[in-house]
Design an enzyme around this catalytic site. Sequence first.
Site, PDB file in Angstrom:
ATOM      1  N   ARG A 261       0.843  -1.197   0.000  1.00 47.21           N
ATOM      2  CA  ARG A 261       0.000   0.000   0.000  1.00 47.21           C
ATOM      3  C   ARG A 261       0.876   1.244   0.000  1.00 47.21           C
ATOM      4  NH1 ARG A 261      -4.813  -1.696   4.333  1.00 47.21           N
ATOM      5  NH2 ARG A 261      -5.241  -3.732   3.375  1.00 47.21           N
ATOM      6  N   ARG A 276       2.241   1.043  10.441  1.00 48.23           N
ATOM      7  CA  ARG A 276       1.762   1.378   9.102  1.00 48.23           C
ATOM      8  C   ARG A 276       2.921   1.316   8.116  1.00 48.23           C
ATOM      9  NH1 ARG A 276      -3.049   3.728   8.073  1.00 48.23           N
ATOM     10  NH2 ARG A 276      -3.225   4.348  10.258  1.00 48.23           N
ATOM     11  N   GLU A 348      -6.690  -0.575  15.674  1.00 52.22           N
ATOM     12  CA  GLU A 348      -7.254  -1.553  14.749  1.00 52.22           C
ATOM     13  C   GLU A 348      -6.243  -2.631  14.375  1.00 52.22           C
ATOM     14  OE1 GLU A 348      -8.189  -2.071  10.076  1.00 52.22           O
ATOM     15  OE2 GLU A 348      -8.156  -0.014  10.846  1.00 52.22           O
ATOM     16  N   SER A 351     -10.350  -5.642  10.284  1.00 49.54           N
ATOM     17  CA  SER A 351     -11.666  -5.176   9.850  1.00 49.54           C
ATOM     18  C   SER A 351     -12.372  -6.343   9.189  1.00 49.54           C
ATOM     19  CB  SER A 351     -11.546  -4.014   8.854  1.00 49.54           C
ATOM     20  OG  SER A 351     -11.264  -2.804   9.504  1.00 49.54           O
ATOM     21  N   ARG A 390       0.822  -5.987  12.762  1.00 48.62           N
ATOM     22  CA  ARG A 390       0.179  -5.336  13.906  1.00 48.62           C
ATOM     23  C   ARG A 390       0.030  -6.301  15.074  1.00 48.62           C
ATOM     24  NH1 ARG A 390      -3.943  -0.528  12.092  1.00 48.62           N
ATOM     25  NH2 ARG A 390      -2.535   0.407  10.556  1.00 48.62           N
TER      26      ARG A 390
END
Length: 425
Positions: A261, A276, A348, A351, A390
């Site tokens: 990403r 991230r 987070e 999801s 994460r």
Amino acid sequence: MHDIRLIRENPAAFDTGLARRGLSSLSTEILALDERSRALKTELQQGQARRNEASKAIGAAMAAKDMEKAEALKAEVAALKESMPALENEDRDVSERLHAMLAAIPNLPAPDVPEGEDETANVEVARWGEPKQFTFTPQDHADFGPALGLDFEAAAALSGARFAALRGQMARLHRALAQYMLDRQSGENGYEEVNPPLLVRDDALFGTGQLPKFAEDLFRTTDGRWLIPTAEVSLTNLVREQIVATDSLPLRFTALTPCFRSEAGSAGRDTRGFIRQHQFEKVELVAICKPEESDAEHDRMCAAAEGVLQALGLPYRKMMLCTGDMGFSAAKTYDLEVWLPSQRTYREISSVSNCGDFQARRMNARYKPEGEKQTRFLHTLNGSGLAVGRTLVAVLENYQQDDRSVVVPEALLPYMGGLTRLVPR
């Protein structure tokens, strides 16, 4: 993608759904394009039919020696032949505009999704575990991780910001987490393991909703392919352009893949540490099912992701996302947020979304219900089970000791080759 028939039948409901997403009414504009498109198609069909009819009548007039009628018919055919290309071009233009407009509109939220503009309106629905009470001030993983093999400096020299090299015991722990998650999802939870392509074409990303709107968040190769931002893209598109056998449903897939990403929309966020990254690994979960199964499948997928956190002893909370915080393709999303001691907050880590038939329409993925002649669009769901990086951060921070070592969670010991603790080098 939205069903134009539903917009025709109930434009007010469509606009209400858009309003809940924070968007202005679009049904009037959409239906005007739709009406013009249908009118053009009708005119083209009538013109082609008349052209064929007149062409046949020319031969009959010639045979009857009625040259005046034959010439009139020839003139009519010539006029139709001359006018139809313009109609075809307009029809193509209107259809493309309508398709582009529908493709750019996000999914409508499910009725029970809370309304709100951003994450502050998300609703906590469950919580598991109690944050550990440390006898010392817990440190950020970015501070004590480098001594354990989390190498940011070497990676930055190789690739720039938002990359990391995991070395030695840190690499082993990361691999253990990934293998444990994959084994759990493919074994205990019944997801079929897939090793999918990491490079995909435009159509695949359009199918799951990343294109055309989010191109800047992706990495593209020089030959026009894209690096996947998540295995959701590859796994969901396994049923692209297919009519799936009803007795094979639900289909459940899992994959451990690198994800790529650009993080174009996150400038300045989480610039330190491993939270991230431009490149990270994730165990993805995807389900393909009949519409009446998707709510139960959503709960099942959440439980599969939560089970990993519980087995690792990581406190977390489950949040239902509000209308303004959901992803483009989602109709309903639960976020799992893990406790990070250094930040004293939940972040987070997964999801889990039910997309309804939104992605299936874009992919033309269908099934034929038993006893029915017509096909229906499938429902698709996706979620992280979990994001490996994460989860690594959460393990490091929640299992850190006052001597800067990290105890390995019991569930991972079979994957660690006898290593029970990460110690500073």
